[in-house]
Design an enzyme around this catalytic site. Structure first.
Site, PDB file in Angstrom:
ATOM      1  N   GLY A  95     -15.748 -13.320   1.346  1.00  0.00           N
ATOM      2  CA  GLY A  95     -15.768 -11.991   0.726  1.00  0.00           C
ATOM      3  C   GLY A  95     -15.554 -12.070  -0.766  1.00  0.00           C
ATOM      4  O   GLY A  95     -14.551 -11.587  -1.295  1.00  0.00           O
TER       5      GLY A  95
ATOM      6  N   LYS B  51       0.801  -1.225   0.000  1.00  0.00           N
ATOM      7  CA  LYS B  51       0.000   0.000   0.000  1.00  0.00           C
ATOM      8  C   LYS B  51       0.837   1.280   0.000  1.00  0.00           C
ATOM      9  O   LYS B  51       0.383   2.323  -0.467  1.00  0.00           O
ATOM     10  CB  LYS B  51      -0.934   0.005   1.217  1.00  0.00           C
ATOM     11  CG  LYS B  51      -2.062  -1.001   1.149  1.00  0.00           C
ATOM     12  CD  LYS B  51      -3.157  -0.555   0.211  1.00  0.00           C
ATOM     13  CE  LYS B  51      -4.403  -1.409   0.321  1.00  0.00           C
ATOM     14  NZ  LYS B  51      -5.487  -0.914  -0.549  1.00  0.00           N
TER      15      LYS B  51
ATOM     16  N   SER C 171       1.077  -9.722  -0.441  1.00  0.00           N
ATOM     17  CA  SER C 171       0.820  -8.280  -0.370  1.00  0.00           C
ATOM     18  C   SER C 171       1.252  -7.603   0.914  1.00  0.00           C
ATOM     19  O   SER C 171       1.453  -6.382   0.925  1.00  0.00           O
ATOM     20  CB  SER C 171      -0.661  -8.006  -0.614  1.00  0.00           C
ATOM     21  OG  SER C 171      -1.456  -8.682   0.355  1.00  0.00           O
TER      22      SER C 171
ATOM     23  N   ASP D 290     -16.974 -10.648  -3.370  1.00  0.00           N
ATOM     24  CA  ASP D 290     -17.669  -9.605  -4.123  1.00  0.00           C
ATOM     25  C   ASP D 290     -17.112  -9.425  -5.534  1.00  0.00           C
ATOM     26  O   ASP D 290     -17.866  -9.212  -6.486  1.00  0.00           O
ATOM     27  CB  ASP D 290     -17.635  -8.277  -3.363  1.00  0.00           C
ATOM     28  CG  ASP D 290     -16.236  -7.860  -2.969  1.00  0.00           C
ATOM     29  OD1 ASP D 290     -15.617  -8.569  -2.155  1.00  0.00           O
ATOM     30  OD2 ASP D 290     -15.746  -6.820  -3.465  1.00  0.00           O
TER      31      ASP D 290
ATOM     32  N   GLU E  29      -9.633 -14.232  -3.469  1.00  0.00           N
ATOM     33  CA  GLU E  29     -10.443 -13.622  -2.408  1.00  0.00           C
ATOM     34  C   GLU E  29     -10.720 -14.651  -1.320  1.00  0.00           C
ATOM     35  O   GLU E  29     -10.729 -15.858  -1.588  1.00  0.00           O
ATOM     36  CB  GLU E  29     -11.788 -13.150  -2.956  1.00  0.00           C
ATOM     37  CG  GLU E  29     -11.731 -11.980  -3.904  1.00  0.00           C
ATOM     38  CD  GLU E  29     -13.118 -11.530  -4.327  1.00  0.00           C
ATOM     39  OE1 GLU E  29     -13.470 -10.370  -4.057  1.00  0.00           O
ATOM     40  OE2 GLU E  29     -13.851 -12.337  -4.934  1.00  0.00           O
TER      41      GLU E  29
END
Length: 326
Positions: free
Chosen positions: A212, A57, A308, A214, A208
């Site tokens: 979750g 991030k 990540s 989506d 995912e």
């Protein structure tokens, strides 16, 4: 003839890489013969758990924040995040000599909240299951005159995140498949832009948590689908719908989304610790879980994986990998 300009391009990612040079870490790529044997392929692990602030991030946060005007920087930054983007924005703000106000869920991991505060940010909390973090952040920004840097729904964020894949491909060369975790979709959008731009035949697989799904549902429907905020140990992926901009990229470039259970995520975290000697958080472990369970399907000879992040405190790590409880 009507043309649609994509929100992020390969040139945007290259420009972000230039901006991040000397600021973000060029993270290592690890190999494991044991993992290769289990997966039946040559696996290249891009370890963003070694990035500044502990996750990929920071790439997007700094790329976006560094483009603010002097006047905007003088007034400060607002954002919202369950943890990793919060820390990244807080650190980017500190690096750029400004302040940050971060809206975080009340149940954010304590270590992520403490790190965000440690970088100097002001924290405002909300209930992720009943509240609207975007509305809270935008209200604060309007009241205080702050610039909002969202966690994924911004071209500069996507471009910054894509630099992880750019580095990976620069180091190891062409890959047949690249796996990344999918939350809001910024990492995947940036990574897919780079990977497909350099190697059009590469297969992009997002992962995912099962609770979750989506993005998987949205890709299958051809439109963004909303689900109840999921209960999963992968807090960085506990979202109810993909971003609008990120989905516009991912629906074009992503080949498949696969799902893994919380128990499979725990096993991947344990494998990374015991066999690779690294610590990864639940969201960062989802693509490794997809490899270990075979969920990623038949693999080509050479596969890339973006791990990540590694932001998890010792107590929670021990609980998840030891007893399997939250």
């Amino acid at each position: 003839m009507t043309t649609t300009t994509p929100p992020v391009t390969l040139d945007d990612v290259r420009d972000a890489a230039s901006r991040l040079r000397g600021v973000a870490h060029r993270t290592p790529v690890l190999r494991s013969r044991t993992l290769d044997a289990l997966a039946g392929a040559e696996i290249h692990l891009k370890c963003e758990n070694f990035q500044r602030a502990g996750a990929f991030k920071f790439r997007g946060a700094y790329n976006a924040a560094s483009r603010l005007t002097p006047d905007q920087l003088s007034r400060g930054i607002a954002s919202y995040s369950s943890g990793n983007h919060a820390q990244a924005v807080a650190l980017a703000a500190r690096e750029l000599g400004t302040t940050a106000v971060i809206v975080m869920p009340e149940d954010a991991p304590p270590s992520k909240r403490a790190a965000t505060a440690g970088y100097g940010a002001e924290i405002v909390t909300y209930d992720r299951y009943t509240g609207d973090r975007v509305a809270v952040a935008e209200a604060l920004a309007a009241e205080r005159g702050l610039a909002v840097i969202p966690p994924y729904e911004h071209p500069h964020i996507m471009a910054g995140q894509g630099t992880a894949a750019l580095e990976l491909l620069d180091e190891v060369g062409e890959l047949g498949t690249l796996l990344t975790p999918v939350g809001g979709g910024g990492l995947m959008a940036g990574s897919a832009t780079v990977a497909k731009g350099l190697h059009p035949d590469i297969r992009m697989i997002g992962v995912e948590p099962e609770a979750g799904d989506d993005t998987k549902r949205s890709l299958e429907a051809g439109r963004r689908i909303s689900i109840p905020v999921p209960h999963t140990i992968a807090d960085g992926q506990a979202l109810h719908t993909p971003g609008e901009l990120t989905f516009s990229v991912n629906r074009r470039l992503v080949d498949d989304i696969v799902l893994v259970t919380d128990d499979e995520i725990r096993e991947a975290m344990r494998f990374a610790f015991e066999r690779l000697k690294i610590v990864i958080e639940p969201s960062g472990a989802t693509p490794l879980a997809a490899l270990l369970t075979g969920r990623a399907g038949p693999l080509p000879r050479r596969v890339g994986v973006i791990l990540s992040g590694g932001n998890i405190d010792a107590e929670r790590f021990a609980r998840l990998c030891g007893t399997g409880t939250r």
